[in-house]
Design a protein around this motif. Sequence first.
Motif, PDB file in Angstrom:
ATOM      1  N   GLU A 182       0.830  -1.200   0.000  1.00 30.05           N
ATOM      2  CA  GLU A 182       0.000   0.000   0.000  1.00 30.05           C
ATOM      3  C   GLU A 182       0.872   1.260   0.000  1.00 30.05           C
ATOM      4  N   VAL A 183       1.909   1.272   0.854  1.00 32.63           N
ATOM      5  CA  VAL A 183       2.826   2.411   0.896  1.00 32.63           C
ATOM      6  C   VAL A 183       3.568   2.541  -0.431  1.00 32.63           C
ATOM      7  N   ALA A 184       4.039   1.395  -0.961  1.00 29.98           N
ATOM      8  CA  ALA A 184       4.762   1.402  -2.228  1.00 29.98           C
ATOM      9  C   ALA A 184       3.881   1.916  -3.360  1.00 29.98           C
ATOM     10  N   ASN A 185       2.598   1.591  -3.304  1.00 33.65           N
ATOM     11  CA  ASN A 185       1.671   2.038  -4.348  1.00 33.65           C
ATOM     12  C   ASN A 185       1.558   3.559  -4.360  1.00 33.65           C
ATOM     13  N   LEU A 186       1.463   4.168  -3.181  1.00 42.58           N
ATOM     14  CA  LEU A 186       1.387   5.629  -3.116  1.00 42.58           C
ATOM     15  C   LEU A 186       2.691   6.268  -3.582  1.00 42.58           C
ATOM     16  N   LEU A 187       3.808   5.665  -3.207  1.00 42.07           N
ATOM     17  CA  LEU A 187       5.102   6.180  -3.665  1.00 42.07           C
ATOM     18  C   LEU A 187       5.228   6.052  -5.180  1.00 42.07           C
ATOM     19  N   LEU A 188       4.751   4.942  -5.718  1.00 40.20           N
ATOM     20  CA  LEU A 188       4.788   4.759  -7.171  1.00 40.20           C
ATOM     21  C   LEU A 188       3.940   5.804  -7.867  1.00 40.20           C
ATOM     22  N   ASP A 199      11.976   8.831  -8.997  1.00 39.69           N
ATOM     23  CA  ASP A 199      12.167   7.490  -8.460  1.00 39.69           C
ATOM     24  C   ASP A 199      11.386   7.360  -7.155  1.00 39.69           C
ATOM     25  N   PRO A 200      10.486   6.388  -7.037  1.00 39.24           N
ATOM     26  CA  PRO A 200       9.721   6.212  -5.797  1.00 39.24           C
ATOM     27  C   PRO A 200      10.606   5.994  -4.574  1.00 39.24           C
ATOM     28  N   ALA A 201      11.706   5.283  -4.748  1.00 42.72           N
ATOM     29  CA  ALA A 201      12.608   5.037  -3.621  1.00 42.72           C
ATOM     30  C   ALA A 201      13.223   6.337  -3.113  1.00 42.72           C
ATOM     31  N   GLN A 202      13.545   7.231  -4.021  1.00 39.82           N
ATOM     32  CA  GLN A 202      14.111   8.524  -3.622  1.00 39.82           C
ATOM     33  C   GLN A 202      13.078   9.355  -2.869  1.00 39.82           C
ATOM     34  N   ILE A 203      11.829   9.293  -3.322  1.00 34.37           N
ATOM     35  CA  ILE A 203      10.768  10.012  -2.618  1.00 34.37           C
ATOM     36  C   ILE A 203      10.615   9.467  -1.211  1.00 34.37           C
ATOM     37  N   ALA A 204      10.696   8.149  -1.071  1.00 35.08           N
ATOM     38  CA  ALA A 204      10.587   7.523   0.253  1.00 35.08           C
ATOM     39  C   ALA A 204      11.705   8.004   1.177  1.00 35.08           C
TER      40      ALA A 204
END
Length: 378
Positions: free
Chosen positions: A288-294, A303-308
């Motif tokens: 769920e968290v990954a989906n919002l980051l994506l 990059d979603p990882a960079q946003i995280a």
Amino acid sequence: MMTTETTTETVGAESAGDALAGSTSGASLARTTARSAEIERQIDVDPSGFRVLTGDRPTGNLHLGHYFGTLRNRVLLQRKGVETFILVADYQVITDRDGVGAIRERVLSLLADYLAVGLDPEATTIFTHSSIPALNQLMLPFLSLVTDAELRRNPTVKAEFEATGGRPMSGLLLTYPVHQAADILFCKANLVPVGKDQLPHLEQARVVARRFDERYGRAVPDAPVFPAPEALLSQAANLLGTDGQKMSKSKGNTIELGMDADATAKALKKAVTDADRHITYDPENRPEVANLLLLAGLASDRDPAQIAEEIGDGGGGTLKKVVTEAVNEHFAPIRARRAELAADEAYLREVLARGNARATEIAEATLDEVRTAMQMQY
């Protein structure tokens, strides 16, 4: 008519059952994936050898999943110069439903979405099923080329039937793959953007094209009436709905393209996350968290990882704020344009009329070839 060299495996058996069942097998999928990558390279060099058919059923408003999953890719193909036909599949609405609902409003809504995201009616032909009689007439000879057993073995027909809760299958649902074959072949499309779960339908169209040539012959000796369409496999990200489940119009877990900024913020505020305050991009363990980051990454081209990493210990509240800002900023010009289009019904109807006229012209020429091949020119 433009053609492209076909290097995918030819269906040789009289029964399409094995071909349909094996269209997503490991070896076949690997060949299709490799061919799809080769086609993408060919498009970059010379797009003139390809004609694309794609489309949507007007069963509800389009949402962010449609945009990032298909609409952006259609615009990209258009910009690269690929001739594209987009079907508003209004007849397919009644394959598994008791009525059409607010279909007129939904068709116009689809059209407004298409134009707002950048599809150009001067470059892309947008049309409706019900307006092209010659397309639908192809169903008759095509149905003579498939068996009842083959249709019932089609994975999508089986899945759709199971989803009806056991009520009797309509004839239209049973013949759905043949109707899709007519959609693809009426304009002699040789390229269809699909996900791997849709490959059986494309394989059915290839079987119909081959069998027509074998059984009825050709209008001219040098080439079959129909090309064997190939797959352009989608590499689109699979976005979940705001509840963490598969995004679906029927589940009410989507963010529609036509939503304003406030409605978007309200929907995202309710999005599911988890109890861990430290935000990480972990699709497997924190979907769920990954989906919002994506979603934030897709909307901001980051990059979603960079946003995280930037959010860190900010928690779900900060995450939702970041996603909301990214989505609203990305879609602001699209929504402004959509509002203008939705307010001008006369223009939308004009665009559709032009697309229907173009599709009708092509469908009637194809049907004329079919009649010639079948020796039915009287």
